[in-house]
Write a protein that holds these residues in place. Structure first.
Motif, PDB file in Angstrom:
ATOM      1  N   GLN A  24      -7.284   3.765  -0.834  1.00 44.90           N
ATOM      2  CA  GLN A  24      -7.950   4.003   0.447  1.00 44.90           C
ATOM      3  C   GLN A  24      -9.445   3.688   0.357  1.00 44.90           C
ATOM      4  OE1 GLN A  24      -6.300   4.539   3.316  1.00 44.90           O
ATOM      5  NE2 GLN A  24      -4.563   4.305   1.979  1.00 44.90           N
ATOM      6  N   LYS A  27      -9.801  -0.084   0.044  1.00 43.72           N
ATOM      7  CA  LYS A  27      -9.533  -0.723   1.339  1.00 43.72           C
ATOM      8  C   LYS A  27     -10.748  -0.615   2.254  1.00 43.72           C
ATOM      9  CE  LYS A  27      -6.826  -0.086   5.511  1.00 43.72           C
ATOM     10  NZ  LYS A  27      -7.831   0.549   6.336  1.00 43.72           N
ATOM     11  N   GLU A  31     -12.896  -3.689   3.734  1.00 46.16           N
ATOM     12  CA  GLU A  31     -13.122  -3.840   5.177  1.00 46.16           C
ATOM     13  C   GLU A  31     -14.609  -3.973   5.493  1.00 46.16           C
ATOM     14  OE1 GLU A  31      -9.482  -1.522   7.396  1.00 46.16           O
ATOM     15  OE2 GLU A  31     -11.118  -0.321   6.607  1.00 46.16           O
ATOM     16  N   TYR A 106       2.196  -0.110  -1.212  1.00 44.63           N
ATOM     17  CA  TYR A 106       1.335   0.105  -0.053  1.00 44.63           C
ATOM     18  C   TYR A 106       1.119  -1.219   0.673  1.00 44.63           C
ATOM     19  CZ  TYR A 106       0.328   4.465  -2.478  1.00 44.63           C
ATOM     20  OH  TYR A 106       0.441   5.662  -3.128  1.00 44.63           O
ATOM     21  N   CYS A 107       0.907  -1.130   1.973  1.00 45.23           N
ATOM     22  CA  CYS A 107       0.670  -2.325   2.775  1.00 45.23           C
ATOM     23  C   CYS A 107      -0.529  -2.064   3.691  1.00 45.23           C
ATOM     24  CB  CYS A 107       1.931  -2.649   3.592  1.00 45.23           C
ATOM     25  SG  CYS A 107       1.814  -4.186   4.488  1.00 45.23           S
ATOM     26  N   TYR A 108      -1.487  -2.982   3.689  1.00 47.13           N
ATOM     27  CA  TYR A 108      -2.690  -2.848   4.506  1.00 47.13           C
ATOM     28  C   TYR A 108      -2.907  -4.132   5.307  1.00 47.13           C
ATOM     29  CZ  TYR A 108      -3.555   1.053   1.380  1.00 47.13           C
ATOM     30  OH  TYR A 108      -3.415   2.221   0.688  1.00 47.13           O
TER      31      TYR A 108
END
Length: 112
Positions: A24, A27, A31, A106-108
């Motif tokens: 997290q 990510k 971003e 996990y997929c983002y």
């Protein structure tokens, strides 16, 4: 009520998981970096961005991590404990599928 409690318990277990927290944070870091750059392409499982002052930024898997490399600033680990990552350009967004060393998947999604 039981399905709700089961779902909450699963979420709590994920949040306590170190892999989940690191993913997290990584990510969010990716971003933030992507918002200040311009998307170029996904090629050979690497994501290319154009940064300031002709800097090329690449996100890629290197050994057991996802790292950011830069034509100006070298490289920086973003997420460790990664068994496999796949970057897929879906036209308008990038799908990142991650499998941790603990076999968690996990997929983002990152929009450009």
């Amino acid at each position: 009520m039981n399905p709700f409690l089961v779902t909450i318990t699963r979420m709590e277990n994920h949040i306590k998981n170190d892999d989940y927290l690191e993913l997290q944070i990584g990510k969010i870091q990716m971003e933030k970096e992507m918002m200040s750059t311009s998307f170029i392409k996904v090629e050979e499982n690497k994501v290319y961005y154009d940064g300031k002052d002709n800097e090329t930024i690449i996100f890629e898997q290197y050994k057991q991590m996802i790292r950011k490399t830069s034509s100006v600033h070298g490289h920086q680990p973003i997420i460790t404990g990664v068994k496999d990552v796949q970057f897929i350009d879906e036209i308008g967004w990038i799908k990142m599928e991650v499998i941790t060393l603990g076999e968690e998947s996990y997929c983002y999604f990152f929009f450009y």
